[in-house]
Design a protein around this motif. Sequence first.
Motif, PDB file in Angstrom:
ATOM      1  N   TYR A   1     -19.792 -12.393 140.085  1.00  0.00           N
ATOM      2  CA  TYR A   1     -18.981 -13.475 140.351  1.00  0.00           C
ATOM      3  C   TYR A   1     -18.700 -14.455 141.150  1.00  0.00           C
ATOM      4  N   LEU A   2     -18.435 -12.633 142.596  1.00  0.00           N
ATOM      5  CA  LEU A   2     -18.039 -14.107 143.573  1.00  0.00           C
ATOM      6  C   LEU A   2     -19.846 -14.648 144.397  1.00  0.00           C
ATOM      7  N   PRO A   3     -20.099 -16.048 144.235  1.00  0.00           N
ATOM      8  CA  PRO A   3     -21.249 -16.535 144.831  1.00  0.00           C
ATOM      9  C   PRO A   3     -21.577 -15.706 146.241  1.00  0.00           C
ATOM     10  N   PRO A   4     -22.747 -15.663 146.398  1.00  0.00           N
ATOM     11  CA  PRO A   4     -23.639 -15.261 147.603  1.00  0.00           C
ATOM     12  C   PRO A   4     -23.032 -15.891 148.620  1.00  0.00           C
ATOM     13  N   ASN A   5     -23.112 -15.614 149.962  1.00  0.00           N
ATOM     14  CA  ASN A   5     -22.858 -16.273 151.143  1.00  0.00           C
ATOM     15  C   ASN A   5     -21.422 -17.658 150.820  1.00  0.00           C
TER      16      ASN A   5
ATOM     17  N   LEU B   1     -13.251 -15.662 134.332  1.00  0.00           N
ATOM     18  CA  LEU B   1     -14.580 -15.478 135.730  1.00  0.00           C
ATOM     19  C   LEU B   1     -15.523 -16.230 135.199  1.00  0.00           C
ATOM     20  N   GLU B   2     -15.941 -15.930 134.004  1.00  0.00           N
ATOM     21  CA  GLU B   2     -17.607 -16.215 133.624  1.00  0.00           C
ATOM     22  C   GLU B   2     -17.361 -16.945 133.105  1.00  0.00           C
ATOM     23  N   LYS B   3     -16.310 -18.218 132.065  1.00  0.00           N
ATOM     24  CA  LYS B   3     -16.418 -19.371 132.463  1.00  0.00           C
ATOM     25  C   LYS B   3     -16.044 -20.392 133.590  1.00  0.00           C
ATOM     26  N   GLU B   4     -15.408 -20.263 134.850  1.00  0.00           N
ATOM     27  CA  GLU B   4     -15.440 -20.102 135.991  1.00  0.00           C
ATOM     28  C   GLU B   4     -17.199 -20.434 136.900  1.00  0.00           C
ATOM     29  N   ARG B   5     -18.053 -19.397 136.713  1.00  0.00           N
ATOM     30  CA  ARG B   5     -18.814 -19.058 137.186  1.00  0.00           C
ATOM     31  C   ARG B   5     -20.237 -20.539 136.622  1.00  0.00           C
ATOM     32  N   ARG B   6     -19.793 -20.370 135.856  1.00  0.00           N
ATOM     33  CA  ARG B   6     -21.085 -21.469 134.394  1.00  0.00           C
ATOM     34  C   ARG B   6     -20.636 -23.014 135.141  1.00  0.00           C
TER      35      ARG B   6
END
Length: 238
Positions: free
Chosen positions: A107-111, A233-238
């Motif tokens: 859930y934490l984007p790379p970089n 977290l899943e909703k935020e990732r979208r």
Amino acid sequence: MESIKQGFFKARGTALRRVESREGDLSLYLFLEKTGPIWVAAPGAAKGRRRFGGAAEPLIFGIYSLYSGRNRLYLRDIDVKEDFWTLRKKPLHLRGGLALAKLIVDYLPPNHPCNELLSLFFWALRSLEDGVSPDIVKWRFLWRWLKYWGIAPDFDRCAKCGAPLEDARWGGEGFYCSNCSEPGTGISFSGTALQEVRRAAILSRRVFVKWTTQEEPCFSKWSELNEKLVYLLEKERR
């Protein structure tokens, strides 16, 4: 990679994942201070007499010496600062720590730099090492992570009407009062249970560890509640 200049540098952090190729190459997914999650390579480090040894295992915190090439980062050395050796002798709690690492991977984007989350992860592992239930540590970790991102559920007021909460029921994205919630849905919280999940999230770590290891919280549905936070977290990732 665009934000990292070519050449040698050092960074504090931890390993979240370790992958070995058939050819004996080692790849680590590091969570670095000021850089965030990023893959680094150590060609040949996983064959023969293994280079780095146990220092390249997940959940070890240290200072990583790296070389930034044109397209990849290469691992040169690791100065171990905390190996969480006691945690590694507690299988249940170790699995809890690895589960937290997987959440960061997922859930934490790379970089994406997030120094607050790196610190939060360290102290979550320390709490697991101290014997706190993995489900309760996960709740504290997830709620504080969501708070850094500004989307943590409010314990004090209804997520719909804003009324003060005495007891509550979990709705779609937070705690709802009796007037706004649908009976028979979500998770029901007595006033005592609501205060316990609040305490687990906001107490200082020292008091949190003492409370959860010396007393037995009445609330028992930590796993179900954690699923609700992962949904956020899943909703935020979208």
